[in-house]
Design a protein around this motif. Structure first.
Motif, short mmCIF file in Angstrom:
data_model
loop_
_atom_site.label_atom_id
_atom_site.label_comp_id
_atom_site.label_asym_id
_atom_site.label_seq_id
_atom_site.Cartn_x
_atom_site.Cartn_y
_atom_site.Cartn_z
N PHE A 688 79.63 128.72 25.97
CA PHE A 688 79.75 129.11 24.56
C PHE A 688 79.39 130.59 24.39
N HIS A 689 78.32 131.03 25.06
CA HIS A 689 77.91 132.43 24.93
C HIS A 689 78.99 133.37 25.48
N VAL A 690 79.64 132.98 26.58
CA VAL A 690 80.73 133.79 27.13
C VAL A 690 81.87 133.87 26.12
N ALA A 691 82.23 132.72 25.53
CA ALA A 691 83.34 132.68 24.57
C ALA A 691 83.04 133.53 23.33
N LEU A 692 81.81 133.49 22.85
CA LEU A 692 81.44 134.27 21.67
C LEU A 692 81.48 135.76 21.97
N ALA A 693 81.09 136.15 23.18
CA ALA A 693 81.18 137.56 23.56
C ALA A 693 82.63 138.01 23.61
N CYS A 694 83.52 137.15 24.10
CA CYS A 694 84.95 137.49 24.18
C CYS A 694 85.58 137.64 22.81
N THR A 695 85.08 136.92 21.82
CA THR A 695 85.71 136.90 20.49
C THR A 695 84.97 137.77 19.49
N GLU A 696 84.24 138.78 19.98
CA GLU A 696 83.63 139.74 19.07
C GLU A 696 84.72 140.43 18.25
N PRO A 697 84.50 140.64 16.95
CA PRO A 697 85.54 141.29 16.13
C PRO A 697 85.88 142.70 16.60
N ASP A 698 84.86 143.45 17.07
CA ASP A 698 85.08 144.81 17.54
C ASP A 698 85.55 144.78 18.98
N PRO A 699 86.78 145.23 19.28
CA PRO A 699 87.29 145.14 20.65
C PRO A 699 86.46 145.91 21.66
N GLU A 700 85.80 146.99 21.22
CA GLU A 700 85.00 147.78 22.16
C GLU A 700 83.75 147.03 22.61
N VAL A 701 83.32 146.07 21.82
CA VAL A 701 82.11 145.31 22.16
C VAL A 701 82.44 144.18 23.14
N ARG A 702 83.69 143.75 23.15
CA ARG A 702 84.06 142.66 24.06
C ARG A 702 83.94 143.10 25.51
N PRO A 703 83.53 142.21 26.38
CA PRO A 703 83.43 142.56 27.81
C PRO A 703 84.81 142.66 28.45
N ARG A 704 84.87 143.25 29.63
CA ARG A 704 86.10 143.25 30.42
C ARG A 704 86.28 141.87 31.05
N MET A 705 87.54 141.55 31.37
CA MET A 705 87.81 140.25 31.98
C MET A 705 87.10 140.10 33.31
N LYS A 706 86.88 141.19 34.02
CA LYS A 706 86.15 141.13 35.28
C LYS A 706 84.75 140.59 35.04
N SER A 707 84.07 141.09 34.00
CA SER A 707 82.73 140.61 33.68
C SER A 707 82.76 139.16 33.20
N VAL A 708 83.77 138.83 32.41
CA VAL A 708 83.91 137.45 31.92
C VAL A 708 84.05 136.49 33.10
N SER A 709 84.90 136.85 34.04
CA SER A 709 85.12 135.99 35.21
C SER A 709 83.84 135.84 36.02
N GLU A 710 83.12 136.94 36.21
CA GLU A 710 81.87 136.88 36.98
C GLU A 710 80.84 135.99 36.28
N ASN A 711 80.76 136.08 34.96
CA ASN A 711 79.82 135.24 34.22
C ASN A 711 80.17 133.76 34.34
N LEU A 712 81.46 133.45 34.25
CA LEU A 712 81.87 132.05 34.37
C LEU A 712 81.63 131.51 35.78
N GLU A 713 81.83 132.36 36.78
CA GLU A 713 81.63 131.90 38.16
C GLU A 713 80.18 131.48 38.41
N ARG A 714 79.25 132.07 37.67
CA ARG A 714 77.84 131.72 37.85
C ARG A 714 77.49 130.37 37.25
N ILE A 715 78.33 129.90 36.32
CA ILE A 715 78.04 128.62 35.66
C ILE A 715 78.38 127.48 36.60
N GLY A 716 77.44 126.60 36.80
CA GLY A 716 77.66 125.42 37.63
C GLY A 716 77.47 125.66 39.11
N THR A 717 76.99 126.87 39.48
CA THR A 717 76.77 127.15 40.90
C THR A 717 75.27 127.29 41.16
#
Length: 717
Positions: A688-717
């Protein structure tokens, strides 16, 4: 005594005789009702009756039974976006069990009363989007459990006092953006904020340097936002100690010197440092000058360069020269081999440069042999720059008989084989009709019809096709070949066997009947994120997909995700025709009734909905965030006649954000199917926290997809 407090007390005394049955918490809440201008929208208080025994049924009020008290106590006030005008009364501080105060997006004015923080149970304070003024209250960190402070979009001013903030040790979010705070950012307090996840001090009037102890914010995620201030000095190297998933936004300041190249700095793009004229170094395209070295001091100049003639070349330099010589010889050899095979292509009608000359001629067996033999192809496989598709004469040939061109040199079949193959429609959209075609060898492929026009723009079409063809990733659908003719343009790609994510989540008829487990959903999210990160960061064209949604995420029998339809908008523009109309290759393939298309696209980023806006990678980040929210909640943001109203949420992002702001139980937001997997609660919350960061209204505040992918890879490992 302040006039506002005096008037509130007079109001309470007036009500004493008529409100003897109302609890003390209810009396304190009536001060808020009296503090709001009567000209405001009073519907929020229409059921706030002084004759009620408790305020627990009032609009916006939440209560809880507390041990030792006969009456329930007020724990939440949520009156956001009600267009309320007035001030915040200090009497709210008497609500000692108040956990969250949510008055954002109204028109409250005046200062934040210091007495408000006598509410020692306060957990979350959301006052953003009002007209509040004055400094931060000295008591702001008195509540020992305070975790969320969002005072952005107000007119608050004054310095950020160290003594005021040093006790905020439990804080998780501190958002003070778009105010008028001034002075230096206090140092020496940030290492104690071990739980801080989000820090946003942007768009203020802050000066001075960035504190070194910002690097101690080990729990920080998303974006450290200090943009649009007057900060100066060098960027401290300690920021490199922040988690690698943290993005920086240091734009529009007065930073100077070289950008550090350690730790987290290696993951930052140039946007993070723009509009700092005195800043230099990677990733900015501005080299740093070395003030300590002049031409006279150069190691290869001056008298000192002639003092040691006997030393000769260093061993490292000798090795470097040798390697360069070897590379030069190898390159010349490759050129010779390439010219030889290019000549053979012209003579024999067969290509070892990544193409086969499809068609019925007597030399076809030579092409097959050429495909199978291990000849020294220079640029074989995906994206051969020197193949027929780059031939300037090909545009003229495209006007006559069609050409079937293999992009993948290991993928061979004949045009008449495609014409004879059985096929049926998989779907139809603004990007063309898609067919499943089973070739003679039993291998299914997906064939997309692009349209009939664009015969004068073959070179553009071929260049786009080659760029798409170079994309090779396990989570991206692979393009195998294309057909070009004056009256038909087709793309042939791998057929992914298990439909798309939209069908998996909503069922074939739009009804939510998904039984996807959390493990499967997390696998799909991770695969999609990896594919998007590749398209953004590693693909030759640095592709922006522009239309990420569940129907464009295909699944195989093992629930592996494949991104489809990237790069097609440009191809449609080149062909210039409506690909959804007309026949298909002279009617050789049967036309079937297409599946219904989606009527709206609420996966698009807010800025993407503005006509004429420029396509950016942050569009994809937002869209992926909405898809992730759909995986988590089981609710669709699409307004479609085929979507069950029980799972339809027109603004899914706002619905989830409000749920978190109001601290609703996770069970109120997550898909009920996932509630059976109790062990996944922490993983779901992290997603949920990853999804909320991705959907920030300000595009400059949103993370890059590389960071998003790295954050998701840590979940469940």
């Amino acid at each position: 005594m302040e006039p506002s407090m005096f008037s509130a007390l007079i109001f309470l005394l007036f009500l004493v005789d008529t409100t003897l049955s109302l609890t003390p918490d209810g009396l304190s809440l009536l001060s808020l009702k009296s503090a709001v201008d009567q000209s405001s929208d009073g519907s929020a208080f229409s059921d706030w009756l002084d004759t009620d025994p408790t305020p627990c049924r009032w609009t916006g009020i939440s209560c809880m039974n507390i041990t030792g008290f006969s009456d329930p106590r007020v724990v939440g006030i949520t009156l956001s976006g009600k267009n309320l005008r007035g001030y915040i009364p200090s009497e709210l501080g008497t609500l000692v069990y108040l956990r969250r105060l949510n008055l954002h997006s109204n028109n409250f004015r005046g200062s934040i009363p210091s007495q408000l923080f006598n509410a020692t149970s306060l957990h979350s304070l959301f006052l953003y989007g009002n007209n509040l003024s004055g400094p931060l209250p000295p008591s702001i960190c008195n509540p020992p459990r305070l975790q969320n402070i969002d005072l952005s979009n107000n007119s608050l001013s004054g310095p950020l006092q160290k003594d005021y903030l040093k006790n905020c040790r439990q804080l998780q979010r501190l958002i003070l953006a778009r105010n008028r705070f001034e002075g230096e950012i206090p140092a020496g307090i940030w290492s104690d904020m071990e739980n801080l996840i989000q820090l946003d001090l942007s768009s203020n009037e802050l000066t001075g340097s960035v504190p070194d102890d910002f690097g101690k914010l080990k729990s920080l995620s998303g974006t450290l936002n200090l943009s649009f201030n007057h900060l100066s000095g060098k960027i401290p190297k300690s920021l490199g100690e922040l988690p690698v998933t943290v993005s920086f936004d240091l734009r529009n300041n007065n930073f100077s010197g070289e950008i550090p190249q350690t730790g987290s700095f290696s993951n930052q793009g140039p946007t993070a440092f723009l509009n700092n004229p005195l800043l230099c170094g990677f990733p900015l395209q501005k080299a740093c000058k070395n003030p300590g070295q002049s031409s006279a001091d150069s190691p290869n100049s001056g008298p000192g360069s002639e003092k040691s003639p006997g030393k000769g070349l260093s061993p490292g330099l000798i090795v470097l020269i040798s390697v360069a010589d070897a590379a030069g010889v190898a390159f010349i050899g490759l050129v010779v081999v390439y010219i030889y095979w290019k000549k053979k292509d012209d003579e024999d009608g067969c290509s070892c440069t990544g193409k086969s000359n499809f068609g019925g001629n007597e030399k076809r067996h030579l092409c097959n042999l050429c495909q199978l033999c291990s000849c020294a192809c220079i640029n074989g496989g995906f994206g051969n720059e020197d193949s027929d598709s780059g031939d300037p004469e090909k545009g003229e040939r495209g006007k006559g008989e069609g050409d079937l061109v293999a992009i993948d040199k290991g993928f061979t079949f004949e045009l008449d084989e495609l014409l004879r193959a059985s096929a049926y429609v998989l779907g139809k959209s603004g990007l063309g009709i898609v067919y499943k075609v089973v070739l003679g060898n039993g291998i299914p492929v997906a064939v997309r019809r692009l349209g009939e026009g664009g015969d004068q723009r073959y070179k553009e079409f071929a260049a786009e096709i080659q760029a798409i063809g170079r994309v090779k990733h396990p989570n991206v659908v692979k393009l195998r070949a294309y057909y070009w003719a004056a009256d038909e343009k087709l793309l042939i790609s791998d057929f992914i066997s298990n439909g798309n994510l939209a069908s998996a989540l909503r069922g074939r008829n739009g009804q939510s009947s998904s039984s996807l487990s959390w493990t499967t959903r997390l696998k799909i999210a991770k695969g999609t994120a990896r594919g998007l990160a590749y398209l953004h960061e590693c693909s030759p064209r640095k592709f922006v997909h522009g239309d990420i949604k569940p129907s464009n995420i295909l699944l195989d029998n093992e629930s592996q995700a494949y991104i489809s339809d990237f790069g097609l908008n440009r191809l449609i523009e080149i062909t210039g025709n409506n690909p959804s109309s007309g026949g298909f290759m002279g009617g050789a393939l049967p036309y079937m009734k297409p599946v219904p298309t989606e009527r709206s696209n609420n996966y698009r980023a807010p800025e993407a909905r503005v006509t004429g806006s420029k396509l950016t990678q942050k569009w994809d980040v937002y869209s992926f965030g909405v898809v992730l929210l759909e995986l988590l909640t089981g609710k669709s943001p699409e307004l479609s006649p085929t979507t069950s109203t029980s799972v339809e949420v027109p603004d899914l992002v706002r619905w989830v954000r409000k749920g978190f702001e109001d601290e609703n139980p996770l069970s109120d937001m997550v898909d009920p199917v996932l509630l059976q997997e109790v062990h996944a609660k922490k993983e779901v919350l992290a997603a949920f926290h990853v999804a909320l960061a991705c959907t920030e209204p300000d595009p400059e505040v949103r993370p890059r997809m590389k960071s998003v992918s790295e954050n998701l890879e840590r979940i469940g490992t």
